[in-house]
Design a protein around this motif. Sequence first.
Motif, PDB file in Angstrom:
ATOM      1  N   ASP A   1     -10.395 -10.216   6.979  1.00  4.29           N
ATOM      2  CA  ASP A   1     -10.213  -9.022   6.144  1.00  4.29           C
ATOM      3  C   ASP A   1      -9.382  -9.405   4.925  1.00  4.29           C
ATOM      4  OD1 ASP A   1      -9.707  -6.523   5.030  1.00  4.29           O
ATOM      5  OD2 ASP A   1      -8.076  -6.116   6.425  1.00  4.29           O
ATOM      6  N   ASN A   2     -10.044  -9.780   3.870  1.00  8.19           N
ATOM      7  CA  ASN A   2      -9.350 -10.204   2.649  1.00  8.19           C
ATOM      8  C   ASN A   2      -9.556  -9.184   1.536  1.00  8.19           C
ATOM      9  OD1 ASN A   2     -12.010 -10.673   2.295  1.00  8.19           O
ATOM     10  ND2 ASN A   2     -11.811 -12.734   1.481  1.00  8.19           N
ATOM     11  N   SER A   3      -9.307  -7.920   1.853  1.00  5.86           N
ATOM     12  CA  SER A   3      -9.561  -6.842   0.907  1.00  5.86           C
ATOM     13  C   SER A   3      -8.705  -6.958  -0.347  1.00  5.86           C
ATOM     14  CB  SER A   3      -9.365  -5.491   1.583  1.00  5.86           C
ATOM     15  OG  SER A   3      -8.117  -5.438   2.216  1.00  5.86           O
ATOM     16  N   ALA A   4      -7.463  -7.391  -0.213  1.00  5.38           N
ATOM     17  CA  ALA A   4      -6.606  -7.534  -1.397  1.00  5.38           C
ATOM     18  C   ALA A   4      -7.170  -8.588  -2.338  1.00  5.38           C
ATOM     19  CB  ALA A   4      -5.182  -7.905  -0.981  1.00  5.38           C
ATOM     20  N   SER A   5      -7.666  -9.666  -1.787  1.00  8.94           N
ATOM     21  CA  SER A   5      -8.273 -10.717  -2.604  1.00  8.94           C
ATOM     22  C   SER A   5      -9.534 -10.216  -3.305  1.00  8.94           C
ATOM     23  CB  SER A   5      -8.602 -11.921  -1.723  1.00  8.94           C
ATOM     24  OG  SER A   5      -9.307 -12.883  -2.446  1.00  8.94           O
ATOM     25  N   ILE A   6     -10.305  -9.405  -2.619  1.00 13.57           N
ATOM     26  CA  ILE A   6     -11.525  -8.843  -3.218  1.00 13.57           C
ATOM     27  C   ILE A   6     -11.166  -7.986  -4.427  1.00 13.57           C
ATOM     28  CG2 ILE A   6     -13.472  -7.289  -2.822  1.00 13.57           C
ATOM     29  CD1 ILE A   6     -13.416  -8.210   0.122  1.00 13.57           C
ATOM     30  N   PHE A   7     -10.137  -7.148  -4.284  1.00  9.69           N
ATOM     31  CA  PHE A   7      -9.720  -6.307  -5.402  1.00  9.69           C
ATOM     32  C   PHE A   7      -9.229  -7.153  -6.570  1.00  9.69           C
ATOM     33  CE2 PHE A   7      -9.401  -2.805  -2.270  1.00  9.69           C
ATOM     34  CZ  PHE A   7     -10.079  -1.834  -2.980  1.00  9.69           C
TER      35      PHE A   7
ATOM     36  N   ASP B   1     -10.009 -10.224  -7.282  1.00 11.78           N
ATOM     37  CA  ASP B   1     -11.139 -10.953  -7.873  1.00 11.78           C
ATOM     38  C   ASP B   1     -11.894 -10.107  -8.879  1.00 11.78           C
ATOM     39  OD1 ASP B   1     -10.562 -13.193  -6.419  1.00 11.78           O
ATOM     40  OD2 ASP B   1     -12.126 -12.860  -4.892  1.00 11.78           O
ATOM     41  N   HIS B   2     -11.863  -8.790  -8.683  1.00 13.30           N
ATOM     42  CA  HIS B   2     -12.564  -7.873  -9.589  1.00 13.30           C
ATOM     43  C   HIS B   2     -11.603  -7.184 -10.556  1.00 13.30           C
ATOM     44  CE1 HIS B   2     -15.703  -8.531  -6.609  1.00 13.30           C
ATOM     45  NE2 HIS B   2     -16.537  -8.168  -7.557  1.00 13.30           N
ATOM     46  N   ASP B   3     -10.448  -7.787 -10.771  1.00 11.88           N
ATOM     47  CA  ASP B   3      -9.442  -7.299 -11.727  1.00 11.88           C
ATOM     48  C   ASP B   3      -8.969  -5.879 -11.443  1.00 11.88           C
ATOM     49  OD1 ASP B   3      -9.552  -9.721 -13.110  1.00 11.88           O
ATOM     50  OD2 ASP B   3     -11.242  -9.021 -14.338  1.00 11.88           O
ATOM     51  N   ILE B   4      -8.845  -5.548 -10.177  1.00  7.61           N
ATOM     52  CA  ILE B   4      -8.294  -4.261  -9.773  1.00  7.61           C
ATOM     53  C   ILE B   4      -6.874  -4.542  -9.283  1.00  7.61           C
ATOM     54  CG2 ILE B   4      -8.524  -2.302  -8.214  1.00  7.61           C
ATOM     55  CD1 ILE B   4     -11.548  -2.995  -8.091  1.00  7.61           C
ATOM     56  N   LEU B   5      -5.899  -3.994  -9.977  1.00  6.56           N
ATOM     57  CA  LEU B   5      -4.497  -4.272  -9.656  1.00  6.56           C
ATOM     58  C   LEU B   5      -4.033  -3.474  -8.447  1.00  6.56           C
ATOM     59  CD1 LEU B   5      -3.037  -4.341 -13.259  1.00  6.56           C
ATOM     60  CD2 LEU B   5      -3.753  -6.264 -11.849  1.00  6.56           C
TER      61      LEU B   5
ATOM     62  N   ALA C   1       0.150  -6.151  -0.939  1.00  4.35           N
ATOM     63  CA  ALA C   1      -0.922  -6.971  -0.372  1.00  4.35           C
ATOM     64  C   ALA C   1      -1.744  -6.188   0.642  1.00  4.35           C
ATOM     65  CB  ALA C   1      -0.338  -8.209   0.289  1.00  4.35           C
ATOM     66  N   TYR C   2      -1.162  -5.116   1.206  1.00  4.66           N
ATOM     67  CA  TYR C   2      -1.909  -4.298   2.156  1.00  4.66           C
ATOM     68  C   TYR C   2      -2.674  -3.216   1.403  1.00  4.66           C
ATOM     69  CZ  TYR C   2      -3.139  -1.201   5.933  1.00  4.66           C
ATOM     70  OH  TYR C   2      -3.844  -0.413   6.797  1.00  4.66           O
ATOM     71  N   VAL C   3      -3.962  -3.140   1.649  1.00  2.00           N
ATOM     72  CA  VAL C   3      -4.813  -2.134   1.011  1.00  2.00           C
ATOM     73  C   VAL C   3      -5.211  -1.128   2.081  1.00  2.00           C
ATOM     74  CG1 VAL C   3      -6.934  -1.751  -0.283  1.00  2.00           C
ATOM     75  CG2 VAL C   3      -5.691  -3.891  -0.556  1.00  2.00           C
ATOM     76  N   SER C   4      -4.974   0.148   1.822  1.00  2.00           N
ATOM     77  CA  SER C   4      -5.270   1.169   2.823  1.00  2.00           C
ATOM     78  C   SER C   4      -6.780   1.396   2.934  1.00  2.00           C
ATOM     79  CB  SER C   4      -4.583   2.486   2.458  1.00  2.00           C
ATOM     80  OG  SER C   4      -5.152   3.010   1.280  1.00  2.00           O
ATOM     81  N   ASN C   5      -7.180   1.927   4.090  1.00  2.00           N
ATOM     82  CA  ASN C   5      -8.596   2.230   4.313  1.00  2.00           C
ATOM     83  C   ASN C   5      -9.112   3.254   3.311  1.00  2.00           C
ATOM     84  OD1 ASN C   5      -8.730   0.463   6.450  1.00  2.00           O
ATOM     85  ND2 ASN C   5      -8.521   2.048   8.011  1.00  2.00           N
ATOM     86  N   SER C   6      -8.287   4.237   2.999  1.00  2.00           N
ATOM     87  CA  SER C   6      -8.728   5.281   2.064  1.00  2.00           C
ATOM     88  C   SER C   6      -8.977   4.704   0.665  1.00  2.00           C
ATOM     89  CB  SER C   6      -7.710   6.410   2.007  1.00  2.00           C
ATOM     90  OG  SER C   6      -6.456   5.918   1.575  1.00  2.00           O
ATOM     91  N   LEU C   7      -8.154   3.762   0.242  1.00  2.00           N
ATOM     92  CA  LEU C   7      -8.357   3.130  -1.058  1.00  2.00           C
ATOM     93  C   LEU C   7      -9.640   2.302  -1.076  1.00  2.00           C
ATOM     94  CD1 LEU C   7      -7.231   2.615  -3.904  1.00  2.00           C
ATOM     95  CD2 LEU C   7      -6.032   0.650  -2.959  1.00  2.00           C
ATOM     96  N   ILE C   8      -9.904   1.611   0.011  1.00  2.00           N
ATOM     97  CA  ILE C   8     -11.145   0.824   0.091  1.00  2.00           C
ATOM     98  C   ILE C   8     -12.353   1.748   0.059  1.00  2.00           C
ATOM     99  CG2 ILE C   8     -12.505  -0.720   1.551  1.00  2.00           C
ATOM    100  CD1 ILE C   8      -9.888  -1.916   2.556  1.00  2.00           C
TER     101      ILE C   8
END
Length: 102
Positions: free
Chosen positions: A30-36, A38-42, A46-53
């Motif tokens: 689960d590398n959701s922070a890295s995915i964000f 990579d797409h220039d989303i600040l 480092a923890y990304v909530s489910n609702s934000l995803i």
Amino acid sequence: MFEIKEYLMAVAICSPLLFFILAVTFRLLDNSASIFLDHDILLDSAYVSNSLIKKQIEDSNDEKLKKRLKNSLRYRKLHYIFMILAIATLPIVVVIAVLFII
């Protein structure tokens, strides 16, 4: 018959550890922070909530990003499931070990 009991005892003792290792593996996938990033989303942390995803999946037009975020959500759910299994099997293993030792 005694060999089967010994084998089952070894499997029972190792099962919480196996579930924990699987949970850690899915957490690492689960590398959701890295995915964000990579797409220039600040991000703030480092923890990304489910609702934000989920919000980003709905708002995004990029199909590749949506697919990666959906996979990230799946990995996160599998992480939770295996952590629950690891915690749930631990008392069972302790009880079985005590019963077999006595």
